[in-house]
Design a protein around this motif. Structure first.
Motif, PDB file in Angstrom:
ATOM      1  N   LEU A  13       0.816  -1.134  -0.186  1.00  0.00           N
ATOM      2  CA  LEU A  13      -0.013   0.152  -0.038  1.00  0.00           C
ATOM      3  C   LEU A  13       0.995   1.399   0.042  1.00  0.00           C
ATOM      4  N   THR A  14       0.407   2.284  -0.749  1.00  0.00           N
ATOM      5  CA  THR A  14       1.102   3.609  -0.707  1.00  0.00           C
ATOM      6  C   THR A  14       0.851   4.167   0.753  1.00  0.00           C
ATOM      7  N   PRO A  15       1.742   5.063   1.094  1.00  0.00           N
ATOM      8  CA  PRO A  15       1.354   5.673   2.724  1.00  0.00           C
ATOM      9  C   PRO A  15       0.185   6.489   2.773  1.00  0.00           C
ATOM     10  N   ALA A  16      -0.508   7.054   1.515  1.00  0.00           N
ATOM     11  CA  ALA A  16      -1.671   7.675   1.375  1.00  0.00           C
ATOM     12  C   ALA A  16      -2.739   6.596   1.472  1.00  0.00           C
ATOM     13  N   ALA A  17      -2.606   5.491   0.936  1.00  0.00           N
ATOM     14  CA  ALA A  17      -3.600   4.168   0.906  1.00  0.00           C
ATOM     15  C   ALA A  17      -3.863   3.581   2.218  1.00  0.00           C
ATOM     16  N   ARG A  18      -2.524   3.511   2.955  1.00  0.00           N
ATOM     17  CA  ARG A  18      -2.437   3.150   4.427  1.00  0.00           C
ATOM     18  C   ARG A  18      -3.262   3.879   5.341  1.00  0.00           C
ATOM     19  N   GLN A  19      -3.029   5.253   5.103  1.00  0.00           N
ATOM     20  CA  GLN A  19      -3.664   6.160   6.111  1.00  0.00           C
ATOM     21  C   GLN A  19      -5.157   6.375   5.846  1.00  0.00           C
ATOM     22  N   ARG A  34     -12.074  -6.730   3.511  1.00  0.00           N
ATOM     23  CA  ARG A  34     -11.926  -7.906   2.314  1.00  0.00           C
ATOM     24  C   ARG A  34     -12.552  -7.062   1.079  1.00  0.00           C
ATOM     25  N   ASN A  35     -13.531  -6.742   1.064  1.00  0.00           N
ATOM     26  CA  ASN A  35     -14.265  -6.397  -0.040  1.00  0.00           C
ATOM     27  C   ASN A  35     -13.596  -5.129  -0.685  1.00  0.00           C
ATOM     28  N   VAL A  36     -13.094  -4.156   0.302  1.00  0.00           N
ATOM     29  CA  VAL A  36     -12.435  -2.988  -0.029  1.00  0.00           C
ATOM     30  C   VAL A  36     -11.161  -3.550  -0.775  1.00  0.00           C
ATOM     31  N   ILE A  37     -10.323  -4.360  -0.231  1.00  0.00           N
ATOM     32  CA  ILE A  37      -9.126  -4.724  -0.681  1.00  0.00           C
ATOM     33  C   ILE A  37      -9.281  -5.492  -2.211  1.00  0.00           C
ATOM     34  N   GLU A  38     -10.310  -6.280  -2.085  1.00  0.00           N
ATOM     35  CA  GLU A  38     -10.461  -7.213  -3.613  1.00  0.00           C
ATOM     36  C   GLU A  38     -10.745  -5.865  -4.563  1.00  0.00           C
ATOM     37  N   ARG A  39     -11.610  -4.969  -4.359  1.00  0.00           N
ATOM     38  CA  ARG A  39     -11.793  -3.765  -5.185  1.00  0.00           C
ATOM     39  C   ARG A  39     -10.803  -3.350  -5.639  1.00  0.00           C
ATOM     40  N   ALA A  40      -9.683  -2.882  -4.692  1.00  0.00           N
ATOM     41  CA  ALA A  40      -8.796  -2.014  -5.053  1.00  0.00           C
ATOM     42  C   ALA A  40      -7.666  -2.659  -5.947  1.00  0.00           C
ATOM     43  N   LEU A  41      -7.622  -3.989  -5.753  1.00  0.00           N
ATOM     44  CA  LEU A  41      -6.679  -4.758  -6.574  1.00  0.00           C
ATOM     45  C   LEU A  41      -7.410  -4.850  -8.086  1.00  0.00           C
ATOM     46  N   ILE A  42      -8.586  -5.146  -8.333  1.00  0.00           N
ATOM     47  CA  ILE A  42      -9.288  -4.975  -9.555  1.00  0.00           C
ATOM     48  C   ILE A  42      -9.085  -3.713 -10.134  1.00  0.00           C
ATOM     49  N   LEU A  43      -9.196  -2.804  -9.438  1.00  0.00           N
ATOM     50  CA  LEU A  43      -9.020  -1.142 -10.067  1.00  0.00           C
ATOM     51  C   LEU A  43      -7.277  -1.047 -10.283  1.00  0.00           C
ATOM     52  N   THR A  46      -0.913  -0.435 -10.765  1.00  0.00           N
ATOM     53  CA  THR A  46       0.511  -0.348 -10.602  1.00  0.00           C
ATOM     54  C   THR A  46       0.868  -1.345  -9.519  1.00  0.00           C
ATOM     55  N   ASN A  47       2.135  -1.311  -9.094  1.00  0.00           N
ATOM     56  CA  ASN A  47       2.536  -2.272  -8.058  1.00  0.00           C
ATOM     57  C   ASN A  47       2.374  -2.072  -6.475  1.00  0.00           C
ATOM     58  N   GLU A  48       1.571  -0.899  -6.426  1.00  0.00           N
ATOM     59  CA  GLU A  48       1.329  -0.391  -4.893  1.00  0.00           C
ATOM     60  C   GLU A  48      -0.393  -0.205  -5.018  1.00  0.00           C
ATOM     61  N   ILE A  49      -1.068  -0.615  -4.026  1.00  0.00           N
ATOM     62  CA  ILE A  49      -2.350  -0.115  -3.994  1.00  0.00           C
ATOM     63  C   ILE A  49      -2.486   1.510  -3.625  1.00  0.00           C
ATOM     64  N   GLN A  50      -2.997   2.183  -4.441  1.00  0.00           N
ATOM     65  CA  GLN A  50      -3.043   3.718  -4.231  1.00  0.00           C
ATOM     66  C   GLN A  50      -4.203   4.164  -3.657  1.00  0.00           C
ATOM     67  N   ALA A  51      -4.289   5.136  -2.794  1.00  0.00           N
ATOM     68  CA  ALA A  51      -5.475   5.840  -2.233  1.00  0.00           C
ATOM     69  C   ALA A  51      -6.810   6.117  -3.308  1.00  0.00           C
ATOM     70  N   SER A  52      -6.354   6.369  -4.575  1.00  0.00           N
ATOM     71  CA  SER A  52      -7.214   6.689  -5.297  1.00  0.00           C
ATOM     72  C   SER A  52      -8.066   5.491  -5.757  1.00  0.00           C
ATOM     73  N   SER A  53      -7.450   3.909  -5.522  1.00  0.00           N
ATOM     74  CA  SER A  53      -8.200   2.772  -5.871  1.00  0.00           C
ATOM     75  C   SER A  53      -9.121   2.429  -4.488  1.00  0.00           C
TER      76      SER A  53
END
Length: 73
Positions: A13-19, A34-43, A46-53
């Motif tokens: 996760l990026t620091p912004a996504a973690r926060q 679980r649903n939020v992480i699954e959705r973020a991975l679909i969207l 990049t190699n890090e989950i961004q806050a925008s996802s």
């Protein structure tokens, strides 16, 4: 788990996504997370989950209708 099933490379996760995740109250607990992480991975592309996802938790909270109070019987 999701990352392998979806063949995604995002493993951090990026620091912004973690926060953003840490600042949410998680009324749906583990199932919601679980649903939020699954959705973020679909969207995520990049190699890090961004806050925008991640969802806009504040907007979702404003859209929810208040639930009527039901005392325990």
């Amino acid at each position: 788990m999701f990352r392998a099933a979806m063949n995604k490379n995002a493993d951090t996760l990026t620091p912004a996504a973690r926060q953003k995740l840490l600042s949410h109250t998680w009324p749906g607990n583990v199932r919601e997370l679980r649903n939020v992480i699954e959705r973020a991975l679909i969207l995520e592309t990049t190699n890090e989950i961004q806050a925008s996802s991640l969802p806009d938790f504040q907007a979702e909270t404003r859209l929810q209708k208040p639930r009527p109070y039901k005392p325990h019987q």
